[in-house]
Structure formats: C-alpha cells, structure tokens
Design a protein around this motif. Structure first.
Motif, mmCIF file in Angstrom:
data_model
loop_
_atom_site.group_PDB
_atom_site.id
_atom_site.type_symbol
_atom_site.label_atom_id
_atom_site.label_comp_id
_atom_site.label_asym_id
_atom_site.label_seq_id
_atom_site.Cartn_x
_atom_site.Cartn_y
_atom_site.Cartn_z
ATOM 1 N N LEU A 13 5.455 2.372 -15.494
ATOM 2 C CA LEU A 13 4.386 1.400 -15.671
ATOM 3 C C LEU A 13 4.316 0.604 -14.379
ATOM 4 C CD1 LEU A 13 2.333 0.175 -17.728
ATOM 5 C CD2 LEU A 13 4.071 -1.575 -18.154
ATOM 6 N N VAL A 14 3.148 0.582 -13.761
ATOM 7 C CA VAL A 14 2.943 -0.110 -12.492
ATOM 8 C C VAL A 14 1.957 -1.242 -12.735
ATOM 9 C CG1 VAL A 14 2.203 0.126 -10.091
ATOM 10 C CG2 VAL A 14 3.267 2.071 -11.258
ATOM 11 N N ARG A 15 2.366 -2.449 -12.343
ATOM 12 C CA ARG A 15 1.474 -3.613 -12.407
ATOM 13 C C ARG A 15 1.394 -4.188 -11.006
ATOM 14 N NH1 ARG A 15 4.485 -4.948 -17.404
ATOM 15 N NH2 ARG A 15 3.056 -4.633 -19.128
ATOM 16 N N ALA A 16 0.161 -4.470 -10.558
ATOM 17 C CA ALA A 16 -0.029 -5.030 -9.218
ATOM 18 C C ALA A 16 -1.410 -5.652 -9.125
ATOM 19 C CB ALA A 16 0.125 -3.940 -8.161
ATOM 20 N N THR A 17 -1.526 -6.660 -8.297
ATOM 21 C CA THR A 17 -2.826 -7.260 -8.009
ATOM 22 C C THR A 17 -3.375 -6.565 -6.769
ATOM 23 O OG1 THR A 17 -2.064 -9.356 -8.911
ATOM 24 C CG2 THR A 17 -4.054 -9.412 -7.529
ATOM 25 N N VAL A 18 -4.534 -5.927 -6.924
ATOM 26 C CA VAL A 18 -5.116 -5.119 -5.852
ATOM 27 C C VAL A 18 -6.591 -5.449 -5.679
ATOM 28 C CG1 VAL A 18 -3.476 -3.207 -6.165
ATOM 29 C CG2 VAL A 18 -5.623 -3.219 -7.440
ATOM 30 N N ALA A 19 -7.128 -5.069 -4.521
ATOM 31 C CA ALA A 19 -8.560 -5.243 -4.278
ATOM 32 C C ALA A 19 -9.340 -4.247 -5.131
ATOM 33 C CB ALA A 19 -8.874 -5.029 -2.803
ATOM 34 N N ASP A 20 -10.456 -4.683 -5.649
ATOM 35 C CA ASP A 20 -11.327 -3.832 -6.464
ATOM 36 C C ASP A 20 -12.219 -3.043 -5.515
ATOM 37 O OD1 ASP A 20 -12.845 -2.680 -8.416
ATOM 38 O OD2 ASP A 20 -13.795 -4.528 -9.097
ATOM 39 N N THR A 21 -11.767 -1.857 -5.125
ATOM 40 C CA THR A 21 -12.477 -1.077 -4.109
ATOM 41 C C THR A 21 -12.725 0.351 -4.559
ATOM 42 O OG1 THR A 21 -10.441 -0.313 -3.058
ATOM 43 C CG2 THR A 21 -11.358 -2.394 -2.247
ATOM 44 N N ALA A 22 -13.662 0.999 -3.882
ATOM 45 C CA ALA A 22 -13.885 2.425 -4.094
ATOM 46 C C ALA A 22 -12.640 3.195 -3.680
ATOM 47 C CB ALA A 22 -15.101 2.887 -3.296
ATOM 48 N N GLN A 23 -11.976 2.723 -2.633
ATOM 49 C CA GLN A 23 -10.758 3.383 -2.162
ATOM 50 C C GLN A 23 -9.685 3.392 -3.267
ATOM 51 O OE1 GLN A 23 -9.066 1.610 1.330
ATOM 52 N NE2 GLN A 23 -7.795 3.384 1.760
ATOM 53 N N LEU A 24 -9.554 2.318 -4.031
ATOM 54 C CA LEU A 24 -8.618 2.273 -5.148
ATOM 55 C C LEU A 24 -8.956 3.375 -6.149
ATOM 56 C CD1 LEU A 24 -6.385 0.910 -6.916
ATOM 57 C CD2 LEU A 24 -8.249 -0.499 -7.878
ATOM 58 N N ARG A 25 -10.221 3.521 -6.472
ATOM 59 C CA ARG A 25 -10.636 4.543 -7.430
ATOM 60 C C ARG A 25 -10.323 5.943 -6.911
ATOM 61 N NH1 ARG A 25 -13.027 0.022 -8.139
ATOM 62 N NH2 ARG A 25 -14.020 -0.606 -10.071
ATOM 63 N N TRP A 26 -10.613 6.190 -5.627
ATOM 64 C CA TRP A 26 -10.320 7.502 -5.039
ATOM 65 C C TRP A 26 -8.824 7.776 -5.091
ATOM 66 C CZ3 TRP A 26 -13.508 6.092 -0.138
ATOM 67 C CH2 TRP A 26 -14.867 6.117 -0.440
ATOM 68 N N TRP A 27 -8.020 6.758 -4.797
ATOM 69 C CA TRP A 27 -6.572 6.907 -4.815
ATOM 70 C C TRP A 27 -6.097 7.260 -6.223
ATOM 71 C CZ3 TRP A 27 -2.651 3.706 -6.990
ATOM 72 C CH2 TRP A 27 -1.349 4.023 -6.575
ATOM 73 N N LEU A 28 -6.571 6.512 -7.216
ATOM 74 C CA LEU A 28 -6.176 6.777 -8.598
ATOM 75 C C LEU A 28 -6.639 8.157 -9.050
ATOM 76 C CD1 LEU A 28 -6.907 3.276 -10.173
ATOM 77 C CD2 LEU A 28 -4.650 4.354 -9.936
ATOM 78 N N GLN A 29 -7.884 8.518 -8.730
ATOM 79 C CA GLN A 29 -8.404 9.819 -9.141
ATOM 80 C C GLN A 29 -7.629 10.969 -8.504
ATOM 81 O OE1 GLN A 29 -12.575 9.488 -8.222
ATOM 82 N NE2 GLN A 29 -13.006 8.298 -10.055
ATOM 83 N N GLY A 30 -7.038 10.713 -7.334
ATOM 84 C CA GLY A 30 -6.255 11.737 -6.657
ATOM 85 C C GLY A 30 -5.023 12.159 -7.444
ATOM 86 N N PHE A 31 -4.585 11.341 -8.390
ATOM 87 C CA PHE A 31 -3.438 11.693 -9.221
ATOM 88 C C PHE A 31 -3.827 12.585 -10.394
ATOM 89 C CE2 PHE A 31 -1.801 7.722 -7.289
ATOM 90 C CZ PHE A 31 -0.649 8.241 -6.718
#
Length: 189
Positions: free
Chosen positions: A141-159
């Motif tokens: 379980l990973v919890r973190a405060t991150v920027a709401d970006t398209a890059q975040l979505r691409w990173w997550l989708q890469g998994f």
C-alpha cells in the motif's frame, strides 16, 4: 530507448551552461527536414523519461522555450554572455511545461502495487510524505502526496494490472472507466 545525442553537442551545451554563455546551434524541429541555425542562451537542463530538454531563450528574445538535445545537429560556443529573462524561475517553468498538470491541487494518492512493481519506491519515493506498508496479500500500500498530472496517470497505467488506485475516488473512477473501455476493446472475438 533514449534518442542519441551527439557527444560534441552535449559538450558544448554543458560548457555553455557552466560558463553562462551563448552558443550557436543547428537544430531540426520535429517533422521538418530543414535544419535551422539559432543563437541559444541556455538556462538549464530538464530530464523527462528518456529525453533531455534544454530550457533556453533564442537570440535576444525573453520567452523561454524547450529544445530537445537529440535534435541538435551541431553546436559552437560563442563569447556572448546569457541574460536570463527578468524574474525567470527555472523550476516553476519546468513544472509548468513538462508535468502536464490536470488539476489545481496535489493529490493524496493511495495505490496498491504488486511488491515487485513497487520495489523501486523505497529508493526513489514519490514524495517526502510517502508511506509504504505491506498488505496481507503481499501487495504494498503506497500513500503519497503527488502532483495531479498526466504524467502520473501514464506512470500508473504503465503498471497495467499490477496497480490498483484506491484513492482519491475520482482517480479510481477514471481508472475504472479506462479499464472498462480496454476490456471492451480486448473482449473475446
């Protein structure tokens, strides 16, 4: 794979940044066959994925822009000092230009990742407040405060199926909708 950057170009760019001087570059824009010559005032380098961007101004213009180093065909140092644009903030510029913000505020992200997929997060955390906790099913379980970006979505989708977005609810719903569309596209047939 990272695009190839000419070593002689990289050497000139580093030297220009170190000495705070301009250089002349022969540059080919994406999709164009013509090479154009520019007088470049380098302001800094930004790295994203496999690409190296030079943040710079051209000639005596004050508006910064991004140049990809692999598109430079040649570079030559000039004995002219750079004059950074008044009030220019490198970090703010890079954040605005390369992180593709989706929302105005940071997200408090909660995701479940397969342990193998999350292994690198112990060495390279997502944020200063990142928390990792092993779950009974072996996922992290990973919890973190991150920027709401398209890059975040691409990173997550890469998994792929190795990640589950738990919170925030809006992002989970977004991923649920994407998964549904993918299931329809890849359905039996």
């Amino acid at each position: 794979m990272a695009p190839e950057i000419r070593p002689e170009v990289l050497e000139v760019v580093y030297e220009a940044l170190l000495r705070e001087c301009r250089f002349r570059a022969r540059y080919r824009k994406r999709g164009e066959s013509e090479i154009k010559e520019y007088e470049v005032s380098p302001l800094g380098l930004a790295f994203q994925d496999q690409l190296i961007y030079l943040v710079a101004t051209l000639w005596d213009y004050a508006d910064p822009l991004l140049l990809l180093l692999h598109r430079m065909e040649a570079a030559e140092l000039l004995e002219k000092v750079i004059v950074p644009p008044k009030g220019f903030d490198f970090h703010r510029y890079v954040e605005a230009e390369l992180h593709f913000p989706e929302g105005e505020r940071p997200l408090r992200l909660t995701v479940l990742l397969e342990a193998q997929a999350a292994a690198h997060l112990a060495e390279t955390p997502l944020s200063n407040d990142q928390e990792l906790s092993e779950q009974p099913d072996g996922r992290l379980l990973v919890r973190a405060t991150v920027a709401d970006t398209a890059q975040l979505r691409w990173w997550l989708q890469g998994f792929g199926d190795k990640v589950e977005v738990v919170k925030p609810k809006g992002l989970r719903e977004e991923f649920r909708a994407v998964s549904r569309r993918m299931a329809e596209r890849y359905g039996e047939g």
